[in-house]
Design an enzyme around this catalytic site. Structure first.
Site, mmCIF file in Angstrom:
data_model
loop_
_atom_site.group_PDB
_atom_site.id
_atom_site.type_symbol
_atom_site.label_atom_id
_atom_site.label_comp_id
_atom_site.label_asym_id
_atom_site.label_seq_id
_atom_site.Cartn_x
_atom_site.Cartn_y
_atom_site.Cartn_z
ATOM 1 N N ARG A 1 -50.337 35.252 70.159
ATOM 2 C CA ARG A 1 -49.994 33.617 70.534
ATOM 3 C C ARG A 1 -51.077 32.553 70.367
ATOM 4 O O ARG A 1 -50.661 32.006 70.089
ATOM 5 C CB ARG A 1 -49.895 34.240 71.679
ATOM 6 C CG ARG A 1 -48.729 32.847 72.912
ATOM 7 C CD ARG A 1 -47.253 32.336 71.347
ATOM 8 N NE ARG A 1 -46.704 32.121 72.527
ATOM 9 C CZ ARG A 1 -45.598 31.430 71.814
ATOM 10 N NH1 ARG A 1 -44.661 31.625 70.538
ATOM 11 N NH2 ARG A 1 -44.305 30.282 72.067
ATOM 12 N N SER B 1 -38.198 27.241 60.900
ATOM 13 C CA SER B 1 -38.566 29.070 60.676
ATOM 14 C C SER B 1 -38.083 30.133 60.663
ATOM 15 O O SER B 1 -37.446 30.303 58.765
ATOM 16 C CB SER B 1 -39.473 28.931 62.266
ATOM 17 O OG SER B 1 -40.987 29.217 62.407
ATOM 18 N N ASP C 1 -45.906 19.199 59.007
ATOM 19 C CA ASP C 1 -45.524 21.155 59.321
ATOM 20 C C ASP C 1 -46.457 21.809 57.883
ATOM 21 O O ASP C 1 -46.448 21.126 56.851
ATOM 22 C CB ASP C 1 -44.185 20.890 58.604
ATOM 23 C CG ASP C 1 -43.993 22.816 59.249
ATOM 24 O OD1 ASP C 1 -45.133 23.657 59.359
ATOM 25 O OD2 ASP C 1 -42.615 23.436 59.225
ATOM 26 N N HIS D 1 -45.654 21.742 62.907
ATOM 27 C CA HIS D 1 -44.081 22.660 62.718
ATOM 28 C C HIS D 1 -43.425 22.663 63.979
ATOM 29 O O HIS D 1 -41.683 23.079 63.338
ATOM 30 C CB HIS D 1 -44.921 24.147 62.243
ATOM 31 C CG HIS D 1 -43.605 25.045 62.392
ATOM 32 N ND1 HIS D 1 -42.702 25.509 61.191
ATOM 33 C CD2 HIS D 1 -43.330 26.652 63.262
ATOM 34 C CE1 HIS D 1 -41.880 26.769 61.037
ATOM 35 N NE2 HIS D 1 -41.894 26.985 62.199
ATOM 36 N N ASP D 2 -43.517 23.110 65.428
ATOM 37 C CA ASP D 2 -43.273 22.998 66.589
ATOM 38 C C ASP D 2 -41.870 21.705 66.432
ATOM 39 O O ASP D 2 -41.275 21.475 67.208
ATOM 40 C CB ASP D 2 -43.672 22.784 67.665
ATOM 41 C CG ASP D 2 -44.104 23.918 67.844
ATOM 42 O OD1 ASP D 2 -43.567 25.515 67.611
ATOM 43 O OD2 ASP D 2 -45.313 24.672 69.015
#
Lengths: 377, 198
Positions: A218, A148, A314, A347-348
């Site tokens: 967040r 990232s 992602d 994405h994580d």
């Protein structure tokens, strides 16, 4: 946040000229290291952290008491094995874990710098960390690795210091922040700035904290780190501690409760101003623009070997954007490998237990280390 | 397999830049790395195989030759190898053209559909041939465009592609193919290996 924790820190005395035009000096860089530097100093790996990461890559994070953010990747007998490699990770400037950032105390006023902190860029972050590498007297890193925003730093690092790393592994990243990326970051920033406790960034002067805004930022960002399929499989329409809808705005659904929880734990460990500054740095990142619209130009000088990794689910930094990096490298005949890893975790994925990712990354690093050492480059 | 690798390796000069298109699990790449040149890359469409290659430390890119060869500059490799994969492409002609752009020289190996064992199966059994070299059934074969040594030879001459060397392989027997023995080699070899240039 970080106030009472004894972080490893150096003070950079060399002045650093920032992209915004301002110059900083005598500023702190907080960092952590794992494993031992060998006598040839040939086993050092610099890990760059992502937006909300910190220097605590592995082991217990002393601030959160949780596992380091990349514990699946870095540690003893992990893909980046600290029995073998000397791993360095620094908190980025602009961050809130001990490096120079908006929550740093201005010694002349005794107050936090707040939004008087200069706008920083990925380039500035990387240049600051290069000072740390100089301080550690490492002539050449074996590898620079990051996912990232960490991946963006990998790209910038090689562009700035083409002979400082033998291997570069940018993961789930981009060479230029897309409109969608900027849009999500702006949403987060607006949430923070809309919180009445933000006080134009000087909340600490009033002993306030824009918790609500930061939590919303967040929550929104967290959704972008997951995939639709992952969310659906994990949460679906499952209800939270209840058998039926309550006809109100409490967290009826598990996904709501989950996001609220993610928001609430985040505000305990992260500074709202840091969130503004770091997301801004990401939005400003456009490596090809730095090289007159030609991304290949960024890597022209380098002999660094590249390994680019993306993930199927992602959508924040999709495979197509990672491929652009590969294409730019191929067009100048650079040494680049690339794989898109199958994963539903969005994405994580780069932070999580995705076995094929961990195996490929670990095997690649280890066999490349072996080959490079045999060749004694 | 081993014979094919040896022949390919003998066609390549030392310390040159090589791209293996459809590199599979990287066996040929490893072989060439040990025997000829360190500067070797691979392109492979299967994720699993790409991961296997990367695990061995080989520089491989996940991608499709039909769309992803474009990203390499003209003549950026001394040799581009296409080992027993040409028949699996949707558009082999396009792939050959791309290979000839990217590589100064191109090595193509083709499982020969004109081999007598293959011909006999169709002739006598009346079924699509299944051999050691072509192990798939008609319904699950990845091979879309099978050709013979003669087909490829004729293709090159009709497209003005220079054939530098053409080699026929039968079991472990190696021989040269030329205009006069083409029909015989086309009948008697299971594999054809061509070194070509545009």
């Amino acid at each position: 946040m970080n106030k009472n924790i004894d972080t490893k820190k150096i003070i950079i005395s060399n002045p650093l000229k920032l992209d915004c035009g301002k110059e900083i000096n005598n500023f702190p860089i907080a960092y952590e290291t794992y494993g031992k530097l060998n006598s040839e100093k040939s086993n050092a790996i610099l890990v760059f952290h992502a937006l909300t990461g910190d220097q605590y890559v592995s082991g217990k994070n002393p601030i959160t008491n949780k596992d380091g953010w990349w514990s699946y990747v870095v540690g003893e007998n992990k893909p980046i094995d600290t029995n073998k490699f000397f791993v360095i990770c620094a908190n980025v400037i602009g961050g809130c874990m001990g490096s120079y950032g908006p929550s740093t105390i201005n010694e002349s006023t005794g107050k936090q710098i707040g939004t008087d902190f200069p706008i920083i860029t990925i380039n500035d972050m990387v240049n600051a960390q290069h000072e740390l590498i100089k301080y550690l007297e490492i002539e050449k890193l074996f590898a620079v690795v990051g996912g990232s925003m960490g991946g963006m730093q990998v790209l910038q690092f090689v562009a700035n210091f083409p002979d400082k790393a033998k291997l570069a592994i940018p993961i789930a990243c981009t060479s230029s922040h897309s409109a969608q990326n900027i849009a999500f970051n702006e949403l987060g920033r607006q949430a923070i700035m809309a919180d009445s406790k933000w006080e134009n960034g000087f909340y600490s002067n009033y002993k306030l904290n824009p918790d609500k805004g930061l939590a919303v930022a967040r929550m929104a960002a967290h959704i972008t780190y997951l995939s639709e399929k992952g969310l659906q499989e994990k949460f679906g329409r499952k209800l939270q501690d209840r058998d039926s809808l309550r006809y109100g705005f409490e967290a009826d659904f598990q996904i709501e409760s989950y996001l609220r929880y993610q928001g609430s734990v985040f505000v305990d460990r992260f500074d709202a101003n840091s969130y503004l500054y770091i997301t801004r740095a990401m939005d400003y990142f456009d490596l090809s623009k730095q090289y007159k619209g030609n991304l290949s130009g960024a890597f022209k000088e380098t002999k660094t070997k590249f390994f680019v990794i993306s993930f199927t689910s992602d959508w924040l930094y999709p495979t197509s954007e990672n491929r652009e990096i590969v294409i730019a490298l191929n067009s100048i005949g650079a040494d680049v490998g690339f794989v898109e890893i199958e994963s539903d975790k969005g994405h994580d994925s780069f932070l999580l237990d995705v076995p094929s990712f961990l195996k490929t990354l670990g095997d690649y690093i280890n066999s490349t280390y072996k080959v490079i050492n045999e060749r004694r480059i | 397999m081993k014979e094919e690798f040896n022949i390919i390796s003998n066609l390549i000069e030392e310390n040159t830049r090589v791209l293996d298109v459809g590199c599979g699990n990287g066996d040929l790449m490893k072989f060439l790395q040990e025997n000829k040149t360190k500067d070797i890359r691979g392109l492979e469409i299967s994720k699993e195989k790409v991961q296997n290659c990367l695990s061995k430390g080989l520089t491989v890119i996940e991608g499709n030759a039909e769309s992803d060869l474009k990203q390499f500059p003209k003549s950026s490799f001394d040799y581009v190898i296409l080992s027993q994969t040409l028949q699996a492409f949707l558009n082999p002609e396009l792939v050959i053209n791309e290979l000839l752009k990217v590589g100064k020289k191109v090595i193509v190996t083709i499982p020969n559909f004109g081999y007598w064992r293959v011909r006999l199966q169709l002739l006598f059994k009346g079924t699509m041939p299944v051999t050691e070299n072509l192990p798939h059934e008609w319904y699950n074969t990845p091979n879309l465009h099978m050709c013979t040594i003669k087909d490829f030879y004729n293709f090159c001459s009709s497209k003005n592609i220079k054939i530098f060397k053409s080699i026929a392989l039968k079991k472990s027997r190696i021989s040269e193919i030329n205009k006069s023995n083409l029909n015989y080699k086309n009948l008697d070899s299971h594999l054809g290996i061509f070194l070509i240039e545009s």
